[in-house]
Design a protein around this motif. Structure first.
Motif, short mmCIF file in Angstrom:
data_model
loop_
_atom_site.label_atom_id
_atom_site.label_comp_id
_atom_site.label_asym_id
_atom_site.label_seq_id
_atom_site.Cartn_x
_atom_site.Cartn_y
_atom_site.Cartn_z
N TYR A 164 0.84 -1.19 0.00
CA TYR A 164 0.00 0.00 0.00
C TYR A 164 0.88 1.24 0.00
CZ TYR A 164 -3.19 -3.63 1.51
OH TYR A 164 -3.91 -4.79 1.58
N ASN A 165 0.49 2.23 -0.78
CA ASN A 165 1.33 3.41 -0.93
C ASN A 165 0.59 4.73 -0.72
OD1 ASN A 165 0.02 3.60 -3.60
ND2 ASN A 165 1.39 1.89 -4.09
N HIS A 166 -0.66 4.65 -0.25
CA HIS A 166 -1.41 5.87 0.07
C HIS A 166 -2.09 5.68 1.41
CE1 HIS A 166 -3.53 9.61 -0.59
NE2 HIS A 166 -4.69 9.01 -0.34
N CYS A 205 -7.05 -2.45 -0.41
CA CYS A 205 -6.90 -1.62 0.78
C CYS A 205 -6.79 -2.46 2.04
CB CYS A 205 -8.10 -0.68 0.91
SG CYS A 205 -9.60 -1.48 1.57
N ILE A 206 -6.39 -1.78 3.10
CA ILE A 206 -6.50 -2.31 4.44
C ILE A 206 -7.03 -1.19 5.32
CG2 ILE A 206 -4.09 -1.76 5.04
CD1 ILE A 206 -4.09 -4.28 6.81
N VAL A 207 -7.99 -1.50 6.17
CA VAL A 207 -8.56 -0.54 7.12
C VAL A 207 -8.05 -0.89 8.51
CG1 VAL A 207 -10.66 0.48 8.09
CG2 VAL A 207 -10.61 -0.24 5.68
N LEU A 208 -7.42 0.07 9.15
CA LEU A 208 -6.87 -0.12 10.49
C LEU A 208 -7.63 0.75 11.48
CD1 LEU A 208 -3.13 0.20 9.43
CD2 LEU A 208 -4.38 -1.93 9.82
N MET A 226 -2.23 -0.48 16.01
CA MET A 226 -3.21 -0.56 14.95
C MET A 226 -3.87 -1.94 14.90
SD MET A 226 -3.33 2.38 13.38
CE MET A 226 -2.33 3.88 13.49
N GLU A 227 -5.18 -1.94 14.84
CA GLU A 227 -5.96 -3.18 14.74
C GLU A 227 -6.55 -3.30 13.34
OE1 GLU A 227 -10.14 -5.08 16.49
OE2 GLU A 227 -9.42 -3.13 17.21
N LYS A 228 -6.27 -4.37 12.67
CA LYS A 228 -6.82 -4.57 11.33
C LYS A 228 -8.28 -4.95 11.42
CE LYS A 228 -6.00 -8.26 8.74
NZ LYS A 228 -5.32 -9.24 7.84
N VAL A 229 -9.13 -4.21 10.71
CA VAL A 229 -10.56 -4.53 10.70
C VAL A 229 -11.01 -5.05 9.34
CG1 VAL A 229 -11.13 -2.94 12.55
CG2 VAL A 229 -11.19 -2.13 10.20
N TYR A 230 -10.22 -4.78 8.29
CA TYR A 230 -10.60 -5.27 6.96
C TYR A 230 -9.38 -5.20 6.05
CZ TYR A 230 -12.56 -5.46 2.27
OH TYR A 230 -12.81 -5.80 0.96
N LEU A 269 -11.38 -2.44 -1.94
CA LEU A 269 -12.02 -1.31 -1.26
C LEU A 269 -13.54 -1.33 -1.44
CD1 LEU A 269 -11.93 1.32 0.33
CD2 LEU A 269 -11.38 2.53 -1.80
N THR A 270 -14.00 -1.64 -2.64
CA THR A 270 -15.45 -1.61 -2.88
C THR A 270 -16.19 -2.74 -2.17
OG1 THR A 270 -15.02 -2.79 -4.96
CG2 THR A 270 -15.31 -0.40 -5.08
N ASP A 271 -15.46 -3.70 -1.62
CA ASP A 271 -16.09 -4.78 -0.85
C ASP A 271 -16.08 -4.52 0.65
OD1 ASP A 271 -16.66 -6.26 -3.12
OD2 ASP A 271 -14.78 -7.40 -3.03
N TYR A 272 -15.52 -3.38 1.06
CA TYR A 272 -15.49 -3.05 2.48
C TYR A 272 -16.91 -3.02 3.03
CZ TYR A 272 -14.63 -0.22 6.70
OH TYR A 272 -14.58 0.26 7.99
N PRO A 273 -17.23 -3.82 4.03
CA PRO A 273 -18.64 -4.00 4.43
C PRO A 273 -19.32 -2.77 5.02
CG PRO A 273 -17.15 -5.17 5.93
CD PRO A 273 -16.32 -4.72 4.77
#
Length: 222
Positions: free
Chosen positions: A44-46, A92-95, A185-189, A193-197
């Protein structure tokens, strides 16, 4: 307490609930993203920061228009109708970062201040070279994405890179990878990106339809 009555008001309960900030790390797969990835070798770069799990209040330093990466600065990003809508295969990754209510309010105030002064700031392209050299080049009023996120966290009292566990780094040397591997940081997803619930499926479908219509119209004109 009067017999037969129970006390139901607990005004302090809500204030004790944990507060969270959300860090979104992405890879759109664009040429500019691939160029950065050549140097970082990271997935990931952004980096962006959100005040809500639905990513409606999402902020960063990045491109102001989807087709021009050089026209960049402070932006409130829009998953549905902004730059991301052009790159629907974005990974993506959501933290999630647990904070106090006061810390979250302070970070929100720092972001708001950037918004009020957005014309003052530019994108810190030279700072990216500093990351490669591991040197803080201290460019005034200029930020790249992860530097901005680290800076608003710092202004909110969250100096995440000032500890034996995470090391010591100024915001100008913080990369998306530093968020990815930070112990708080806790990973939640992680995924597309478009599949992020937490996203609004209806808004996604509407944005897809509008993007399809605009492309069809452009093909007819050409």
């Amino acid at each position: 307490m009067t017999a037969g009555k129970t006390k139901t008001n607990h005004p302090k309960v809500a204030s004790k609930r944990p507060s969270y900030l959300y860090i979104l790390l992405t890879n759109t797969g664009t040429a500019f993203s691939r160029l950065i990835q050549c140097f970082t070798n990271a997935p990931y770069n952004h980096a962006s920061i959100a005040l809500d799990p639905e990513l409606n209040e999402l902020y960063s330093f990045g491109r102001k228009t989807a087709r021009n990466p050089l026209n960049a600065g402070f932006v409130q990003e829009d998953i549905y109708y902004g730059t991301y809508s052009y790159y629907q295969n974005t990974s993506c990754i959501v933290l999630r970062l647990k904070v106090t209510r006061q810390e979250k309010e302070a970070v929100a105030a720092a972001i708001e201040q950037f918004g009020h002064e957005r014309e003052r700031y530019s994108y810190n392209l030279i700072g990216l070279i500093g990351v490669l050299l591991n040197r803080d080049l201290d460019i005034p009023d200029a930020y790249f994405c992860s530097q901005f996120v680290a800076e608003v966290l710092r202004r909110g009292g969250l100096s995440l890179w000032n500890s034996p566990e995470a090391g010591e780094l100024p915001p100008a040397l913080v990369t998306p990878q530093h968020f990815h591997h930070h112990p708080r940081m806790e990973k939640v997803y992680e995924g597309k990106l478009t599949d992020y619930p937490e996203l609004d499926r209806h808004k996604l479908n509407v944005s897809y339809a509008k993007r399809y219509q605009s492309r069809t119209a452009a093909l007819k004109v050409n």
